[in-house]
Structures are given as structure tokens and as C-alpha cells.
Enzyme design. Structure first.
Site, PDB file in Angstrom:
ATOM      1  N   HIS A  11       0.738  -1.184   0.084  1.00 36.14           N
ATOM      2  CA  HIS A  11       0.140   0.058   0.151  1.00 36.14           C
ATOM      3  C   HIS A  11       1.023   1.210  -0.088  1.00 36.14           C
ATOM      4  O   HIS A  11       2.131   1.106   0.559  1.00 36.14           O
ATOM      5  CB  HIS A  11      -0.786   0.015   1.260  1.00 36.14           C
ATOM      6  CG  HIS A  11      -1.907  -0.836   0.956  1.00 36.14           C
ATOM      7  ND1 HIS A  11      -1.973  -2.381   0.862  1.00 36.14           N
ATOM      8  CD2 HIS A  11      -3.463  -0.638   0.442  1.00 36.14           C
ATOM      9  CE1 HIS A  11      -3.236  -2.707   0.605  1.00 36.14           C
ATOM     10  NE2 HIS A  11      -4.026  -1.898   0.526  1.00 36.14           N
ATOM     11  N   PRO A  12       0.366   2.385  -0.664  1.00 32.68           N
ATOM     12  CA  PRO A  12       1.151   3.556  -0.698  1.00 32.68           C
ATOM     13  C   PRO A  12       0.840   4.418   0.411  1.00 32.68           C
ATOM     14  O   PRO A  12       0.107   4.284   1.598  1.00 32.68           O
ATOM     15  CB  PRO A  12       0.508   4.289  -1.956  1.00 32.68           C
ATOM     16  CG  PRO A  12      -1.057   3.790  -1.718  1.00 32.68           C
ATOM     17  CD  PRO A  12      -0.877   2.471  -1.526  1.00 32.68           C
ATOM     18  N   SER A  41      -6.098   3.847  -5.815  1.00 32.09           N
ATOM     19  CA  SER A  41      -5.662   4.508  -4.809  1.00 32.09           C
ATOM     20  C   SER A  41      -5.675   5.987  -4.850  1.00 32.09           C
ATOM     21  O   SER A  41      -5.995   6.907  -4.253  1.00 32.09           O
ATOM     22  CB  SER A  41      -4.267   4.114  -4.406  1.00 32.09           C
ATOM     23  OG  SER A  41      -4.316   2.961  -3.925  1.00 32.09           O
TER      24      SER A  41
END
Length: 159
Positions: free
Chosen positions: A62-63, A78
């Protein structure tokens, strides 16, 4: 649905983790999964059965939240989710605080802060970030996984 088609369609529901859709497909796909909530539950079971290292890799896929520069490297899902929460419109002060918290959080937990941002404003997200950075590792690991599952459900509902 053929396995390849299933993975092509649902492999991105969990951020950069097509292995979840692949494992679900390996177990057989039935019409019973033809509902976002049911499919989300089945995919969640795949994650729950994964090793801790696989779960950690999922979290690490995940960012970071917030920041115009961060938005350049996001998946389309996202990016849309973060923009919808106004994370691309942070003030300099908010951006600096997100940056500080991202560094502290990743340093403490070894994965990025994950929050299912849809329906929340950046101030709400920042408040949750401030609170969660104080959690212990097990509490936060489990919370991050629950957030990942919420994101997956919302993405499935959007599909």
C-alpha cells in the site's frame, strides 16, 4: 468465469496483490461469489489463511497517504480514493504532518499507515493517524488488515 479472467478482473482489488484472487480462483469459482460482499468475504478468508509474511507484504504493497508527489505513483484506485478524501489538497502544514506521521509510523510498524479513506475528510484521516501511531504492533497490524479488507470491499462494490 475462467481463472485468468477472474484474476484479470479482481487481481487489483487488493493493492498490488493478485495472489489473493489467484488463490481464490484455485479453490474454484462459483455463482455464490457473484455478489460484492460474498466475494469480499471469500477474499478475506484467503488473506486470513496467508502467512504472516504474506500479510506483511500485502500491507507493504500500500502507498503512503497524502501528498501531491505520492499521488504520482499510485494505482488508479488509490489515486481516486485519496483525491476523493482531499488528500491531494493538503495545506503545507497538513502535508508536513502527514509526512512526519508516515515516517514515524513506518519506522515503528514496518508498513505504511492504511486507512479506507472513502467517505472521510483529510482532517478525519489525520486524526485517526495521530491516534493509531500510538498503538502496539499487534493491534495496528490487525487494524491495518481490517482497513485493507474495507478497501477491497469498496473496490468490489465499485466494480
Amino acid at each position: 468465469m475462467a481463472t485468468k479472467s477472474f484474476v484479470n478482473l479482481y487481481g487489483g482489488v487488493y493493492e498490488h496483490s493478485p495472489w489473493i484472487a489467484e488463490r481464490l480462483a484455485e479453490g474454484g469459482i462459483s455463482l455464490a461469489l457473484d455478489d460484492p460482499k460474498t466475494l469480499a468475504s471469500a477474499m478475506q478468508v484467503v488473506v486470513e489463511r496467508a502467512t504472516r509474511d504474506e500479510k506483511l507484504a500485502l500491507l507493504r504493497a500500500h502507498p503512503d497517504l497524502a501528498g501531491k508527489l505520492a499521488l504520482a505513483d499510485l494505482t488508479t484506485s488509490s489515486r481516486d480514493e485519496q483525491q476523493g478524501a482531499g488528500l491531494d489538497q493538503c495545506s503545507a502544514k497538513e502535508l508536513a504532518r502527514f509526512s512526519e506521521l508516515n515516517d514515524a509510523y513506518k519506522g515503528k510498524f514496518g508498513f505504511p499507515f492504511i486507512f479506507a479513506v472513502k467517505g472521510y475528510h483529510r482532517r478525519d484521516i489525520l486524526a485517526a493517524f495521530e491516534r493509531r501511531v500510538n498503538n502496539d504492533i499487534e493491534t495496528e497490524f490487525n487494524e491495518a488488515l481490517q482497513q485493507v479488507h474495507r478497501i477491497a470491499l469498496m473496490r468490489l462494490q465499485a466494480l
